[in-house]
Design an enzyme around this catalytic site. Structure first.
Site, PDB file in Angstrom:
ATOM      1  N   LYS A   1      51.118  26.924  51.728  1.00  9.70           N
ATOM      2  CA  LYS A   1      51.489  26.347  53.025  1.00  9.70           C
ATOM      3  C   LYS A   1      52.977  26.019  53.075  1.00  9.70           C
ATOM      4  O   LYS A   1      53.681  26.344  54.030  1.00  9.70           O
ATOM      5  CB  LYS A   1      50.695  25.072  53.300  1.00  9.70           C
ATOM      6  CG  LYS A   1      51.237  24.263  54.486  1.00  9.70           C
ATOM      7  CD  LYS A   1      50.468  23.001  54.715  1.00  9.70           C
ATOM      8  CE  LYS A   1      50.822  21.856  53.867  1.00  9.70           C
ATOM      9  NZ  LYS A   1      52.017  21.083  54.268  1.00  9.70           N
ATOM     10  N   ASN A   2      53.475  25.373  52.032  1.00 12.38           N
ATOM     11  CA  ASN A   2      54.853  24.879  52.068  1.00 12.38           C
ATOM     12  C   ASN A   2      55.897  25.956  51.822  1.00 12.38           C
ATOM     13  O   ASN A   2      57.094  25.688  51.889  1.00 12.38           O
ATOM     14  CB  ASN A   2      55.007  23.710  51.087  1.00 12.38           C
ATOM     15  CG  ASN A   2      54.221  22.511  51.575  1.00 12.38           C
ATOM     16  OD1 ASN A   2      53.784  22.472  52.728  1.00 12.38           O
ATOM     17  ND2 ASN A   2      54.015  21.547  50.702  1.00 12.38           N
TER      18      ASN A   2
ATOM     19  N   CYS B   1      55.534   9.443  59.172  1.00 10.71           N
ATOM     20  CA  CYS B   1      54.094   9.670  59.066  1.00 10.71           C
ATOM     21  C   CYS B   1      53.534   8.650  58.092  1.00 10.71           C
ATOM     22  O   CYS B   1      54.296   7.870  57.509  1.00 10.71           O
ATOM     23  CB  CYS B   1      53.791  11.108  58.681  1.00 10.71           C
ATOM     24  SG  CYS B   1      54.006  11.479  56.947  1.00 10.71           S
TER      25      CYS B   1
ATOM     26  N   ARG C   1      60.302   9.228  56.382  1.00 16.04           N
ATOM     27  CA  ARG C   1      60.708  10.651  56.348  1.00 16.04           C
ATOM     28  C   ARG C   1      61.863  10.976  57.297  1.00 16.04           C
ATOM     29  O   ARG C   1      61.717  11.809  58.199  1.00 16.04           O
ATOM     30  CB  ARG C   1      59.509  11.543  56.599  1.00 16.04           C
ATOM     31  CG  ARG C   1      58.363  11.255  55.634  1.00 16.04           C
ATOM     32  CD  ARG C   1      57.230  12.214  55.743  1.00 16.04           C
ATOM     33  NE  ARG C   1      57.564  13.514  55.205  1.00 16.04           N
ATOM     34  CZ  ARG C   1      56.686  14.526  55.134  1.00 16.04           C
ATOM     35  NH1 ARG C   1      55.453  14.330  55.577  1.00 16.04           N
ATOM     36  NH2 ARG C   1      57.015  15.691  54.638  1.00 16.04           N
TER      37      ARG C   1
ATOM     38  N   ASP D   1      52.511  15.829  45.840  1.00 12.81           N
ATOM     39  CA  ASP D   1      51.375  16.366  46.590  1.00 12.81           C
ATOM     40  C   ASP D   1      50.109  16.483  45.746  1.00 12.81           C
ATOM     41  O   ASP D   1      49.061  16.874  46.253  1.00 12.81           O
ATOM     42  CB  ASP D   1      51.730  17.735  47.188  1.00 12.81           C
ATOM     43  CG  ASP D   1      52.858  17.637  48.214  1.00 12.81           C
ATOM     44  OD1 ASP D   1      53.451  18.669  48.537  1.00 12.81           O
ATOM     45  OD2 ASP D   1      53.144  16.510  48.657  1.00 12.81           O
TER      46      ASP D   1
ATOM     47  N   ARG E   1      44.637  21.156  57.607  1.00 15.45           N
ATOM     48  CA  ARG E   1      46.057  21.453  57.755  1.00 15.45           C
ATOM     49  C   ARG E   1      46.604  22.188  56.538  1.00 15.45           C
ATOM     50  O   ARG E   1      47.555  22.942  56.615  1.00 15.45           O
ATOM     51  CB  ARG E   1      46.866  20.158  57.936  1.00 15.45           C
ATOM     52  CG  ARG E   1      46.696  19.446  59.264  1.00 15.45           C
ATOM     53  CD  ARG E   1      47.743  18.355  59.405  1.00 15.45           C
ATOM     54  NE  ARG E   1      49.012  18.845  58.879  1.00 15.45           N
ATOM     55  CZ  ARG E   1      49.752  18.161  57.982  1.00 15.45           C
ATOM     56  NH1 ARG E   1      49.351  17.000  57.536  1.00 15.45           N
ATOM     57  NH2 ARG E   1      50.883  18.682  57.533  1.00 15.45           N
TER      58      ARG E   1
HETATM   59  C1  EPZ Z   1      58.123  18.872  51.667  1.00 10.23           C
HETATM   60  O1  EPZ Z   1      58.358  17.887  52.671  1.00 10.23           O
HETATM   61  C2  EPZ Z   1      56.626  19.200  51.751  1.00 10.23           C
HETATM   62  N1  EPZ Z   1      56.305  19.656  53.087  1.00 10.23           N
HETATM   63  C3  EPZ Z   1      55.804  17.960  51.423  1.00 10.23           C
HETATM   64  O2  EPZ Z   1      54.428  18.347  51.377  1.00 10.23           O
HETATM   65  C4  EPZ Z   1      56.186  17.456  50.052  1.00 10.23           C
HETATM   66  O3  EPZ Z   1      55.506  16.267  49.790  1.00 10.23           O
HETATM   67  C5  EPZ Z   1      57.712  17.186  49.997  1.00 10.23           C
HETATM   68  O4  EPZ Z   1      58.429  18.375  50.360  1.00 10.23           O
HETATM   69  C6  EPZ Z   1      58.161  16.763  48.619  1.00 10.23           C
HETATM   70  O5  EPZ Z   1      57.807  17.688  47.669  1.00 10.23           O
HETATM   71  C7  EPZ Z   1      56.573  20.942  53.443  1.00 10.23           C
HETATM   72  O6  EPZ Z   1      57.138  21.721  52.711  1.00 10.23           O
HETATM   73  C8  EPZ Z   1      56.136  21.373  54.802  1.00 10.23           C
HETATM   74  P1  EPZ Z   1      61.578  16.044  51.338  1.00 10.23           P
HETATM   75  P2  EPZ Z   1      59.854  17.474  53.061  1.00 10.23           P
HETATM   76  O7  EPZ Z   1      62.593  16.235  52.396  1.00 10.23           O
HETATM   77  O8  EPZ Z   1      60.765  18.599  52.861  1.00 10.23           O
HETATM   78  C9  EPZ Z   1      63.613  11.738  51.728  1.00 10.23           C
HETATM   79  C10 EPZ Z   1      52.118  18.225  51.781  1.00 10.23           C
HETATM   80  O9  EPZ Z   1      51.260  17.402  51.435  1.00 10.23           O
HETATM   81  N2  EPZ Z   1      64.508  12.388  52.708  1.00 10.23           N
HETATM   82  O10 EPZ Z   1      61.756  16.784  50.066  1.00 10.23           O
HETATM   83  O11 EPZ Z   1      59.769  16.839  54.401  1.00 10.23           O
HETATM   84  C11 EPZ Z   1      62.167  11.691  52.248  1.00 10.23           C
HETATM   85  O12 EPZ Z   1      61.953  10.593  53.082  1.00 10.23           O
HETATM   86  C12 EPZ Z   1      53.493  17.746  52.282  1.00 10.23           C
HETATM   87  O13 EPZ Z   1      51.953  19.455  51.758  1.00 10.23           O
HETATM   88  C13 EPZ Z   1      65.569  11.665  53.224  1.00 10.23           C
HETATM   89  O14 EPZ Z   1      65.754  10.503  52.889  1.00 10.23           O
HETATM   90  O15 EPZ Z   1      60.140  16.349  51.958  1.00 10.23           O
HETATM   91  C14 EPZ Z   1      61.378  11.639  50.957  1.00 10.23           C
HETATM   92  O16 EPZ Z   1      61.308  10.330  50.524  1.00 10.23           O
HETATM   93  C15 EPZ Z   1      53.584  16.268  52.421  1.00 10.23           C
HETATM   94  N3  EPZ Z   1      66.381  12.281  54.129  1.00 10.23           N
HETATM   95  C16 EPZ Z   1      62.213  12.487  50.008  1.00 10.23           C
HETATM   96  O17 EPZ Z   1      63.528  12.551  50.566  1.00 10.23           O
HETATM   97  C17 EPZ Z   1      66.202  13.593  54.519  1.00 10.23           C
HETATM   98  O18 EPZ Z   1      66.950  14.120  55.350  1.00 10.23           O
HETATM   99  C18 EPZ Z   1      61.695  13.909  49.798  1.00 10.23           C
HETATM  100  O19 EPZ Z   1      61.442  14.475  51.060  1.00 10.23           O
HETATM  101  C19 EPZ Z   1      65.116  14.305  53.984  1.00 10.23           C
HETATM  102  C20 EPZ Z   1      64.288  13.681  53.066  1.00 10.23           C
END
Ligand code: EPZ
Length: 409
Positions: free
Chosen positions: A11-12, A104, A109, A295, A387
């Site tokens: 998915k990701n 969420c 996020r 995850d 999802r």
């Molecule tokens: C991806 O989300 C995945 N989703 C998530 O999977 C996964 O948990 C996550 O990466 C971490 O591995 C998809 O790929 C669609 P991040 P993403 O930006 O990219 C902070 C699932 O269950 N952050 O790496 O949105 C954020 O708040 C889902 O399949 C900022 O502060 O995650 C978090 O604490 C859930 N500012 C951390 O970084 C930003 O601009 C990591 O988030 C972006 C992120």
């Protein structure tokens, strides 16, 4: 549970790869696409933006001949992952407008790092009326540091990489996410004619090109789906062969399962996981890749709730990803939350009860706990699980589980 299960496409990986098809007016063909509601959503968003999308089994054909730069407010708001259409729109049209993704249940996020990356490429970025607007006369390659509160950002790296692919000159992303899904996206972009090196490491170099062409790509297997079935094998004292799973993407999970006493065998494109007697408690800390994936944290907590002894599970990526704790407690688990950690006093026999899924991975954890509990467990709000898991009840039944999908009262 016993038997074999075929792991679906990731998915990701597929969500940003589908978004990347917006970077070219030429046709793209994406294979091993999982049948998930998130993928359907992304298809609707691409269609809304003007692309032609055709689904044939697990293959999706996309042609984004002529597109508009603004996404539908409600569609985008409903799925966080859709933020990754912003990079391709900005890259190709030099303008992009999407609704600001809300927080969420697992955390606030924010997307500040995505926007920082776009600004470093020379875009003007504003937030107004619930929308994020980005525009630029020209995008100019630049050095961009994407490190944040929890380390790197997966979709932030993807978004900036896609915009930089059509920028003038060279961009270097530092503190880039190293997830296999980022590598899969970079491979697809390079197949489209992009010039990207270093994906999979914290430093990614992108030499911008004038235009990209169509390409074909097969998505990598879903390491989190595979991890979920591996943990279910240990939780149910079973033996499951994960067909098509990539062990080289799952070191942290397989390592912790081995520490807990499970037996792991790798052979010819498959991984076999079996429980080997009594399990041992292990401590987990979630980290960016190649550390233990956030995850798979909830699923591992379900396993530790079944394991005699004390284990400490620390969540370092998302600030509120323990929604499953209270629902596991309904099944009789003994878990206490202390700041970013959950202290699991495992080994109690769980008993079935009605529980509520709060998010995608929490719902997978509740299904695993329900399979190991005495009696019947009702998991409500399973739209969460659809999802991210293709036909989970069908695959589990194939492995001998007694599970059925029923209309919610
Ligand atoms: C991806 O989300 C995945 N989703 C998530 O999977 C996964 O948990 C996550 O990466 C971490 O591995 C998809 O790929 C669609 P991040 P993403 O930006 O990219 C902070 C699932 O269950 N952050 O790496 O949105 C954020 O708040 C889902 O399949 C900022 O502060 O995650 C978090 O604490 C859930 N500012 C951390 O970084 C930003 O601009 C990591 O988030 C972006 C992120």
């Amino acid at each position: 549970m016993h038997g074999e299960v075929t792991i679906s496409g990731a998915k990701n990986a597929v969500l940003p790869i589908l978004a990347a098809t917006l970077l070219t007016p030429e046709p793209c063909v994406i294979r091993r696409v999982p049948n998930l509601s998130d993928v359907k959503f992304m298809g609707q968003i691409l269609t809304w933006l003007g692309a032609q999308v055709r689904v044939e089994g697990d293959t999706i054909r996309v042609q984004a001949r002529k597109i508009k730069g603004a996404g539908d407010y409600d569609l985008i708001r409903r799925m966080r992952g859709s933020i990754c259409v912003m990079g391709p729109l900005l890259g190709r049209l030099k303008k992009a407008t999407v609704s600001l993704p809300g927080g969420c249940v697992i955390g606030a996020r924010p997307i500040n790092l995505h926007l920082k990356g776009f600004r470093e490429l020379g875009a003007r970025v504003t937030i107004e009326g619930g929308y994020v607007h980005a525009s630029a006369k020209r995008l100019i390659g630049s050095a961009i540091f994407l490190g944040g509160r929890a380390g790197s950002t997966v979709l932030g790296t993807a978004n900036v990489m896609m915009a930089a692919a059509l920028a003038e000159g060279m961009s270097v992303i530092e503190s880039a996410a190293c997830e296999p899904e980022v590598v899969d996206l970079a491979n697809f972009l390079n197949a489209m004619g992009a010039k990207i090196t270093g994906a999979g490491s914290p430093t990614i170099t992108i030499t911008g090109v004038k235009e990209l062409h169509g390409a074909e790509h097969e998505v990598i297997p879903d390491r989190i789906e595979a991890a979920t079935y591996a943990i279910a094998a240990a939780a149910t004292n079973g033996e499951i062969t994960l067909r098509g799973a990539r062990a080289d993407h799952m070191h942290a999970v397989l390592d912790k399962l081995t520490d807990s006493g499970a037996r792991i065998e790798r052979s010819g494109g498959a991984i076999t996981v079996r429980r080997n007697g009594r399990l041992k408690p292990v401590d987990i800390t979630t980290l960016p890749y190649a550390g233990f994936p956030t995850d798979a944290q909830a699923q591992m907590m379900a396993l530790m709730a079944l394991t005699p002894g004390i284990s400490i599970i620390t969540e370092r990526i998302f600030e509120s990803r323990f929604m499953h704790v209270s629902e596991l407690a309904r099944l009789g688990a003994d878990i206490e939350i202390e700041g970013p950690s959950a202290i699991v006093k495992g080994g109690k026999q769980l008993s079935g009860a009605p529980v509520m899924a709060s998010d995608l991975r929490a719902s997978a954890a509740l299904v695993i706990a329900g399979l190991a509990a005495r009696g019947t467990t009702h998991v409500n709000r399973v739209y969460h699980i659809d999802r991210g898991y293709e036909n989970i009840d069908g695959k589990l039944r194939q492995l001998g589980a007694r599970i059925e999908r029923v209309e919610e009262a």
